[in-house]
Design a protein around this motif. Structure first.
Motif, PDB file in Angstrom:
ATOM      1  N   SER A   1     -13.179  20.999 -42.309  1.00  0.00           N
ATOM      2  CA  SER A   1     -13.002  20.578 -43.702  1.00  0.00           C
ATOM      3  C   SER A   1     -13.236  19.091 -43.859  1.00  0.00           C
TER       4      SER A   1
ATOM      5  N   ILE B   1     -11.313  26.022 -38.551  1.00  0.00           N
ATOM      6  CA  ILE B   1     -11.525  25.653 -39.948  1.00  0.00           C
ATOM      7  C   ILE B   1     -12.011  24.213 -39.965  1.00  0.00           C
TER       8      ILE B   1
ATOM      9  N   SER C   1     -12.402  16.950 -40.738  1.00  0.00           N
ATOM     10  CA  SER C   1     -11.357  17.290 -39.770  1.00  0.00           C
ATOM     11  C   SER C   1     -11.524  18.723 -39.324  1.00  0.00           C
ATOM     12  N   ARG C   2     -10.808  19.039 -38.309  1.00  0.00           N
ATOM     13  CA  ARG C   2     -10.882  20.382 -37.757  1.00  0.00           C
ATOM     14  C   ARG C   2      -9.461  20.920 -37.631  1.00  0.00           C
ATOM     15  N   ILE C   3      -9.254  22.124 -38.096  1.00  0.00           N
ATOM     16  CA  ILE C   3      -7.952  22.745 -37.920  1.00  0.00           C
ATOM     17  C   ILE C   3      -8.178  23.971 -37.063  1.00  0.00           C
ATOM     18  N   ALA C   4      -7.642  23.940 -35.909  1.00  0.00           N
ATOM     19  CA  ALA C   4      -7.888  25.054 -34.996  1.00  0.00           C
ATOM     20  C   ALA C   4      -7.005  26.238 -35.343  1.00  0.00           C
ATOM     21  N   ASN C   5      -7.668  27.386 -35.372  1.00  0.00           N
ATOM     22  CA  ASN C   5      -6.934  28.645 -35.517  1.00  0.00           C
ATOM     23  C   ASN C   5      -5.887  28.599 -36.631  1.00  0.00           C
ATOM     24  N   GLY C   6      -6.364  28.620 -37.809  1.00  0.00           N
ATOM     25  CA  GLY C   6      -5.467  28.545 -38.960  1.00  0.00           C
ATOM     26  C   GLY C   6      -4.582  29.761 -39.096  1.00  0.00           C
TER      27      GLY C   6
ATOM     28  N   GLY D   1     -13.072  30.870 -35.284  1.00  0.00           N
ATOM     29  CA  GLY D   1     -11.628  30.725 -35.463  1.00  0.00           C
ATOM     30  C   GLY D   1     -11.227  29.367 -35.993  1.00  0.00           C
TER      31      GLY D   1
ATOM     32  N   ALA E   1      -5.050  27.788 -46.366  1.00  0.00           N
ATOM     33  CA  ALA E   1      -6.249  27.853 -45.541  1.00  0.00           C
ATOM     34  C   ALA E   1      -6.627  29.303 -45.276  1.00  0.00           C
TER      35      ALA E   1
END
Lengths: 219, 633
Positions: free
Chosen positions: A203, A201, B4-9, A199, B28
């Motif tokens: 980057s 992402i 970086s990390r993007i949680a639950n896009g 779940g 995303a």
């Protein structure tokens, strides 16, 4: 009992969609009816199944792990090097595996430093689940622009290593030397480790991928 | 740290995602900019916007293209292509607007590899068989697009895909209408500079823009290099505008084709993409491109054999020789036989010459005749077997190899003058008359019996002389006019002229000959030959000392069909005048009189004089000398 090492799918921008398989056995064959699927969150199964849009048997061949190498177990017609194979055999690097009459799958060990293998289809057929290829993970998997990467990401400026620790997946972004603005010296970035949770992402400057849990049918 | 990390896009955070400075792409994974579609990953970012791989709610794979400039021109172009449907064009399903007012194109997703990726793998050039496959699909798709009045404007390897053996052309949404006359509706510069036709700099977009781009792509596929490259856009553009392409890395027989596709003046290029493909195919396969249209005498071709991985081996395998453009100095094969050793040809032609002389002067040449016939039969058999052998080798080589020709000759610089102008034709036709008069006068003085059995110059029947002269002139006119009319268009000059064209012309000339014979009341043209056929059906070929209408038609149709007239009337023939061609025509005439009843001496003399007049009066472009001069220069 739950499968504590579920497969994940990486949606990598500009590259494709790759399966990271950690199960003991992976079966390939024709598409399975939906009713036969067992959610990976359910009861643990002996083998994950990957469908190929083709005219194959439902369970045409299996790949299993044995002492750090991979064994091919034919169940349908399988040829390697124009020779029919009827019994289990260890796979060698760059093996072209013909499944049935038309499907050709390539087994590759791109990095001498990693036991992970890459499976791709060379005959124009496609895997189910939008997959461009499968990584049979053996501790580490390399993503980057080099030819020794398991997943070749041609425009990336740095490599990423995906590895397994305590049944969880992590990725390590390699360090990179970069010139300072005035060019008087160099600075070193430390490698960074991120957990690859489904779940999420992940980057960077020129890379991005989405980690997704995938429900594979069990056989 | 840059990672970086993007949680639950989730879709709700789209604005935040757009603003994220670390994201290479605007949207995303898991974003839903359009109702019913979920973005799974980005595919690429092009000049006109970003492209994403997405799944519809029902599971259909699509490519979503975000138009970032949103100009009316782009939208209009896409809308024109909405209802296009062709297997070689990427289908556009719809154009939709998202909540922010941005426009999206929903298109067919192609999983296959782009030509760009293929070229990266095969950096030294692709096998010709692969190039042919790409060109076939490209031609079909572009011909369809052009037939709908659209041009692509942005053909490039990154826009072309191969999926399961089917070529798909993408970005057709950037196409625009072809301006009906001067192609000047749009001045905006679009397309990729490496594939951009010179006239695009002036805002002109005809279908020739696409033909130019295909020429560049063909060049790149064959050599792995771009014909025009440079450090900057300006430098590349300048080369497109002014510099001739270096064709030397190309196989010699393909050089004229690529050269023509890359002409600076769009009017001089192939007018249709199908013509380009046809010329390419003929050049590759050697489907009888007449020698006269060969531009460059070339060293034998070489094929590189791909190894197991499809990479090309360093070793060369020589392609079988004998392809029309692949062997220096080789005779054209449009209608003549294949290669044979020079001494065999010499003996054969010597024998034939002797035979013709004997027939003309009444010598007893039974033995030489038998020897000549046997030898000629042997020669034909030899040539045919060699030709078949060559064909087999060629097929084998094609299967296994990619053609890559070494040691190519410098390309011809002046290909435009291929078949001359109407003025050239009229001049040649005018020249026919004095040349015919001169030769017939010489013939009448030396051997008056050839003109209907007269024993001396004074005994020649004026009617016979008139028939002979008129038939010589008329035949020469027909033989000069056929290549001029059939091959006049620049893109047709690689064609070989069908024997049927000549056969039809022969029938016509035969009818006219009969009418002239009737008009002049010709009474005696000599003894008819002892031929296999003296009648055709109920019609006699020879009546009361003169050929009948069907006799004339049979003679001229056969003579025109089986002699190599194209080699005698082409401006780009090897020599202005070829004795061997004259002897060949004499032999065909003699054979004709052995099949169909016709006055042998009259027919032989007529055929030989026609061959001489045709060669002497038809235009001749001494390109070999020019090429030598250029080399020296």
């Amino acid at each position: 009992m739950q499968n504590d090492r579920p497969a994940v799918r990486l949606w990598i921008d500009g590259v494709g969609c790759w399966l990271i398989s950690r199960s003991q056995r992976l079966t390939v064959g024709s598409m399975q009816p939906a009713s036969s699927a067992i959610r990976s969150g359910g009861e643990a199964s002996s083998s994950e199944h990957i469908g190929i849009f083709s005219d194959l048997r439902s369970r045409h061949a299996s790949f299993s792990r044995e002492d750090g190498s991979f064994i091919l177990e034919p169940r349908g017609r399988v040829r390697i090097g124009n020779v029919d194979r009827n019994s289990a055999m260890p796979l060698s690097n760059e093996a072209a595996i013909q499944l049935g009459d038309e499907v050709v799958m390539k087994y590759c060990l791109p990095s001498p430093l990693s036991g992970s293998a890459r499976l791709t289809l060379e005959s124009g057929h496609r895997f189910a689940n939008s997959l461009n290829g499968i990584i049979l993970l053996e501790k580490t998997c390399l993503l980057g622009a080099g030819s020794q990467s398991h997943i070749v990401c041609k425009n990336w400026q740095r490599d990423i290593v995906i590895f397994e620790r305590a049944n969880n997946l992590f990725c390590k972004v390699s360090s990179r030397e970069s010139s300072t603005e005035n060019g008087s010296g160099e600075q070193q970035e430390a490698p960074q480790v991120l957990e690859c949770r489904p779940g999420e992402i992940l980057s960077g400057e020129d890379w991005s991928f989405h980690v997704e849990a995938i429900d594979l049918p069990a056989v | 740290m840059s990672s970086s990390r993007i949680a639950n896009g989730h879709p709700s955070s789209r604005r935040a995602e757009r603003a994220s400075k670390n994201m290479k792409f605007t949207f995303a994974p898991e974003s839903r900019p359009l109702e019913g579609y979920t973005i799974k990953r980005a595919i690429y970012r092009g000049g006109f916007g970003e492209v994403y791989y997405a799944l519809s709610d029902a599971g259909r794979e699509v490519a979503l293209k975000l138009l970032q400039h949103n100009s009316d021109v782009e939208l209009r172009g896409v809308q024109q292509c909405l209802n296009l449907s062709h297997p070689n064009l990427v289908t556009i399903f719809d154009v939709r607007q998202d909540g922010d007012g941005d426009h999206w194109i929903i298109m067919e997703y192609i999983a296959g590899e782009t030509l760009d990726a293929t070229l990266r793998r095969q950096s030294s050039g692709m096998p010709v068989e692969s190039v042919r496959s790409w060109l076939r699909g490209l031609t079909d798709g572009m011909a369809y697009l052009h037939s709908r009045g659209l041009v692509h404007r942005d053909l490039k390897p990154a826009n072309m895909f191969m999926e399961n053996g089917v070529v798909k052309i993408g970005d057709v949404g950037l196409s625009k209408f072809i301006a009906p006359s001067r192609h000047s509706a749009q001045t905006q510069s679009v397309g990729t500079v490496h594939y951009m036709a010179p006239e695009v700099a002036k805002g002109r977009y005809g279908r020739e823009v696409d033909i130019y781009a295909i020429g560049i792509i063909l060049y790149e596929m064959l050599t792995g290099k771009l014909p025009f490259d440079g450090e900057s856009t300006g430098e590349i553009l300048m080369k497109h505008l002014s510099e001739p392409p270096d064709l030397s890395p190309l196989p010699p027989r393909l050089q004229p084709v690529i050269e023509m596709a890359l002409r600076k003046d769009p009017k001089e290029r192939f007018s249709r993409v199908e013509a380009l493909q046809r010329a390419f195919e003929e050049a590759v396969l050697g489907v009888s491109p007449p020698k006269s249209t060969e531009e460059v005498p070339a060293a034998p071709g070489h094929a590189r054999v791909p190894d197991r991985d499809g990479k090309q081996d360093a070793g060369f395998v020589q392609l079988p020789e004998g392809r029309p453009s692949a062997k220096k100095g080789q005779k054209g094969c449009a209608t003549s036989c294949g290669p044979a050793p020079g001494w065999m040809k010499g003996v054969a032609f010597g024998g034939l010459g002797l035979l013709v002389m004997g027939t003309v002067f009444g010598w007893d040449l039974s033995f030489p005749m038998v020897v000549s016939i046997l030898f000629t039969s042997g020669l034909i058999t030899y040539s045919r077997s060699k030709k078949a052998n060559r064909k087999t080798k060629l097929n084998q080589a094609r299967r296994a190899a990619a053609v890559n020709v070494s040691a190519p000759q410098p390309p011809p610089q002046n290909l435009r003058r291929s078949w001359g102008t109407t003025g050239d034709l009229l001049g040649s036709m005018f020249l026919t008359v004095p040349i015919a008069a001169m030769l017939i006068t010489c013939l009448a003085a030396l051997k008056p019996s050839l003109l209907g059995g007269a024993s001396s110059l004074s005994d020649i029947d004026p009617a016979n002389l008139g028939l002979f002269a008129s038939m010589t002139i008329l035949s020469s006119w027909a033989l000069i006019t056929i290549p001029f009319s059939v091959l006049r268009a620049p893109e047709h000059r690689f064609r070989s002229i069908s024997r049927y064209h000549y056969g039809l012309a022969g029938l016509f000339v035969g009818v006219v000959a009969y009418l002239i014979e009737q008009y002049l009341m010709v009474s005696d043209l000599g003894t008819p030959s002892r031929a296999i056929f003296s009648r055709l059906g109920d019609q006699s070929l020879f009546i009361d000392g003169v050929p009948s209408w069907i006799g004339f038609m049979a003679f001229f149709a056969t003579l025109f069909s089986f002699a190599n007239w194209q080699e005698m009337s082409s401006p780009r023939r090897k020599d202005r005048f070829s004795i061997s061609s004259v002897v060949g025509v004499g032999f065909v005439a003699w054979l004709t009189t052995t099949v169909f009843a016709f006055p042998t001496q009259f027919g032989l003399a007529l055929a030989v004089i026609i061959a001489c007049v045709t060669q002497l009066s038809s235009p001749f472009d001494d390109w070999r000398s020019k090429q030598k001069s250029r080399k020296v220069a």
